[in-house]
Write an enzyme that holds these catalytic residues in place. Structure first.
Site, PDB file in Angstrom:
ATOM      1  N   ARG A  63      -9.511   0.708   8.972  1.00 41.89           N
ATOM      2  CA  ARG A  63      -9.068  -0.666   9.187  1.00 41.89           C
ATOM      3  C   ARG A  63     -10.164  -1.527   9.789  1.00 41.89           C
ATOM      4  NH1 ARG A  63      -2.832   0.199  11.243  1.00 41.89           N
ATOM      5  NH2 ARG A  63      -1.872  -0.243   9.235  1.00 41.89           N
ATOM      6  N   LYS A 100       0.822  -1.215   0.000  1.00 43.36           N
ATOM      7  CA  LYS A 100       0.000   0.000   0.000  1.00 43.36           C
ATOM      8  C   LYS A 100       0.857   1.266   0.000  1.00 43.36           C
ATOM      9  CE  LYS A 100      -2.266  -1.039   3.770  1.00 43.36           C
ATOM     10  NZ  LYS A 100      -1.575  -2.329   4.037  1.00 43.36           N
ATOM     11  N   ARG A 117      11.582  -3.018  11.528  1.00 41.37           N
ATOM     12  CA  ARG A 117      10.619  -2.574  12.535  1.00 41.37           C
ATOM     13  C   ARG A 117      10.142  -3.742  13.386  1.00 41.37           C
ATOM     14  NH1 ARG A 117       6.531   0.496   8.834  1.00 41.37           N
ATOM     15  NH2 ARG A 117       5.295  -1.227   9.594  1.00 41.37           N
ATOM     16  N   ARG A 141      11.730  -6.228   4.681  1.00 37.80           N
ATOM     17  CA  ARG A 141      11.498  -4.790   4.650  1.00 37.80           C
ATOM     18  C   ARG A 141      12.401  -4.069   5.651  1.00 37.80           C
ATOM     19  NH1 ARG A 141       5.420  -2.535   4.826  1.00 37.80           N
ATOM     20  NH2 ARG A 141       5.440  -3.326   6.963  1.00 37.80           N
ATOM     21  N   ARG A 153      -0.488  -9.830  12.917  1.00 42.61           N
ATOM     22  CA  ARG A 153      -1.114  -8.737  12.165  1.00 42.61           C
ATOM     23  C   ARG A 153      -1.985  -9.266  11.032  1.00 42.61           C
ATOM     24  NH1 ARG A 153       3.249  -4.641  10.251  1.00 42.61           N
ATOM     25  NH2 ARG A 153       1.459  -3.254   9.977  1.00 42.61           N
TER      26      ARG A 153
END
Length: 212
Positions: free
Chosen positions: A90, A15, A158, A125, A169
């Protein structure tokens, strides 16, 4: 263009990357609640302290806080001609709250990526805590390993990209966010786009999906 868009998709579906590409092509700002909240954490604000533990555990900030942040941001002059929402709504409650405060959209883009691909993506990432730039060690590597191209800051993995947190998640996404596809689909706003493949190809598919 004046387009008002929502980008939906699981964590790591791309996204943020697609929002940046669309922002450049359409000349409208991207409103990322994740970036806003991470900046608050970095600054040590009251909001930042409130959400840090939640984000580290892979949980979401409270709906009322998110709606307040989004409403204040969309009231700025740069959103007058359109915007891209990345990371909100969300939940169905957030979607209904946005409706109640009069925030409307032209299209809702859902990036469709299998969970297995998501887990691989997020493990690679890396982000820059200084400026918020995002990279991937395989698909979008920085010019210098571990260093941000934009500001020279040190890149990090992260806490919410750690494997167990990613799994958590994804479970939350399927339970709480995926129902939004039906919510917006019934209104004729939903556009499903495959989120795997080359970045440019995905962007082109989104542009086509919204009639551009």
């Amino acid at each position: 263009m004046g387009l008002k868009l929502i980008l939906l998709g699981a964590p790591g579906a791309g996204k943020g990357t697609q929002a940046a590409e669309l922002s450049k092509r359409l000349n409208i700002p991207t409103i990322s609640t994740g970036n806003i909240l991470r900046q608050a954490i970095k600054d040590g604000t009251e909001v930042g302290l409130q959400v840090k533990a939640l984000m580290d555990a892979g949980k979401f900030a409270p709906d009322d806080l998110i709606i307040q942040i989004v409403s204040e941001r969309l009231a700025r002059s740069d959103c007058r001609n359109g915007y891209i929402l990345d990371g909100v709504p969300r939940t169905l409650a957030q979607a209904e709250a946005l409706d109640k405060v009069g925030i409307v959209f032209d299209h809702v883009i859902s990036l469709e990526v299998p969970d297995r691909d998501i887990e691989e993506r997020m493990g690679g990432r890396r982000v820059c805590p200084a400026c918020g730039a995002t990279y991937h060690i395989q698909t979008i590597p920085p010019k210098q390993d571990g260093i941000c191209d934009s500001c020279g800051g040190a890149l990090i993995l992260r806490a919410d990209d750690a494997p167990q947190t990613v799994h958590s998640r994804l479970e939350v996404y399927h339970a709480q966010t995926e129902p939004l596809k039906d919510y917006y689909g019934k209104r004729g706003l939903l556009r499903e786009v495959a989120g795997t493949g080359a970045i440019d190809s995905i962007t082109a598919a989104i542009m086509e999906a919204v009639g551009l």
